[in-house]
Design an enzyme around this catalytic site. Sequence first.
Site, PDB file in Angstrom:
ATOM      1  N   CYS A  20      36.526  39.033  38.372  1.00  0.00           N
ATOM      2  CA  CYS A  20      35.901  37.762  38.740  1.00  0.00           C
ATOM      3  C   CYS A  20      36.640  37.132  39.919  1.00  0.00           C
ATOM      4  O   CYS A  20      37.655  36.457  39.737  1.00  0.00           O
ATOM      5  CB  CYS A  20      35.889  36.815  37.544  1.00  0.00           C
ATOM      6  SG  CYS A  20      35.147  35.227  37.926  1.00  0.00           S
ATOM      7  N   CYS A  50      36.933  33.423  39.792  1.00  0.00           N
ATOM      8  CA  CYS A  50      37.940  32.899  38.851  1.00  0.00           C
ATOM      9  C   CYS A  50      39.350  33.069  39.416  1.00  0.00           C
ATOM     10  O   CYS A  50      40.188  32.189  39.275  1.00  0.00           O
ATOM     11  CB  CYS A  50      37.915  33.647  37.522  1.00  0.00           C
ATOM     12  SG  CYS A  50      36.315  34.083  36.910  1.00  0.00           S
ATOM     13  N   ASP A  51      39.631  34.211  39.996  1.00  0.00           N
ATOM     14  CA  ASP A  51      41.025  34.578  40.283  1.00  0.00           C
ATOM     15  C   ASP A  51      41.386  34.670  41.761  1.00  0.00           C
ATOM     16  O   ASP A  51      42.558  34.846  42.096  1.00  0.00           O
ATOM     17  CB  ASP A  51      41.334  35.931  39.609  1.00  0.00           C
ATOM     18  CG  ASP A  51      41.160  35.833  38.098  1.00  0.00           C
ATOM     19  OD1 ASP A  51      41.511  34.785  37.538  1.00  0.00           O
ATOM     20  OD2 ASP A  51      40.662  36.804  37.495  1.00  0.00           O
TER      21      ASP A  51
END
Length: 323
Positions: free
Chosen positions: A141, A144-145
């Site tokens: 992701c 997300c990261d």
Amino acid sequence: MTPEHIKCLIIGSGPAGYTAAIYAARANMKPVLYQGAQPGGQLTITTEVDNFPGYPDGVQGPQMMQDLEAQARRFGTDIRYGMVTSVQFTSLPGPENPHRVVVDDKHELTADSVLISTGASAKWLGLPSEMRLNGRGVSACAVCDGFFFRGQDVAIVGAGDTAAEEASYLANLCRKVYMLVRRDEMRASKFMQHRVKTAQNIEILYNTTTEEVLGDEDVSGVRVKNTETNEERVLDVTGFFVAIGHKPNTDIFAEYLDLDSNGYILTEKGSTRTNVPGVFACGDAQDNIYRQAVTAAGTGCMAALDAERYLVTLEMQDEEVVH
Ligand code: NDP
């Protein structure tokens, strides 16, 4: 012992499941919701959610899921830890012949209606090094990261719209992005391809497979192979993103429900009805196209309304049998 009987069983705790629970609880359907292996679903591994209507300043994914859970509880949803591990659906449901469900391989239940909101999970390459370094530089992701790799060099594997979108996202944060494409062309839409091809800091490596993710504690590189020349090289990257699609979490339903070739549950056009009466599907388990929190929530609402109508007709049939 007679198994516990549930009027409205909801499987899964993402935006679809909790929205279904809010509507079902308010309609007095006494919903019981099993949260599954990852309570809150995919959004719990996301950071900022900026595109869910009603949050003008954005919201953290985990916070949004806590809010949805609290809202579902407020109207009386019985929310339980546990994973539905098998089902036995009947094509002729009735009081003598309800749908059967097993939780955590041991706890049996029967249900008048079942709302499936089990979502989808990211696919992985299946390399041992990818698993070993998962969460330590390996991620599925970028949104997300990606933040953790600001100013660094990263690689992303995949050639569909998700990979192209995430590569563009990473290109805004990182110094350099290698995009690893296994064939000599991409699957992504022309528009998305144009975006990655024209980005200054994205280098696309075609005919390239990932052989190994390198690193002891954290990712320190990735060994890739050109499948035309068989030449191998090491890319000095600190982040390795996998964007090769998602797999719907529908295996346990495959024996009973019609699925498409990728495993997504097929529903009747304009509804959440599956091919089995009393079984409804919502969220990413049946959506290969939009896959957004808001669309999942929308179909969760639809599933609860469809189930409510179904339960009314079921009750009317039962009364006819009694009289
Ligand atoms: P896709 O299934 O479309 O693409 C998966 C990609 O991963 C393919 O290019 C595939 O390669 C590659 N791949 C699969 N397995 C491997 C592997 N083992 N090694 C290397 N590469 C691999 O998935 P997406 O998640 O990209 O998209 C899913 C759906 O969502 C699509 O319909 C897409 O259009 C849509 N979507 C739309 C967006 C938008 O409109 N903004 C954004 C994101 C997704 P190959 O091509 O060789 O098979």
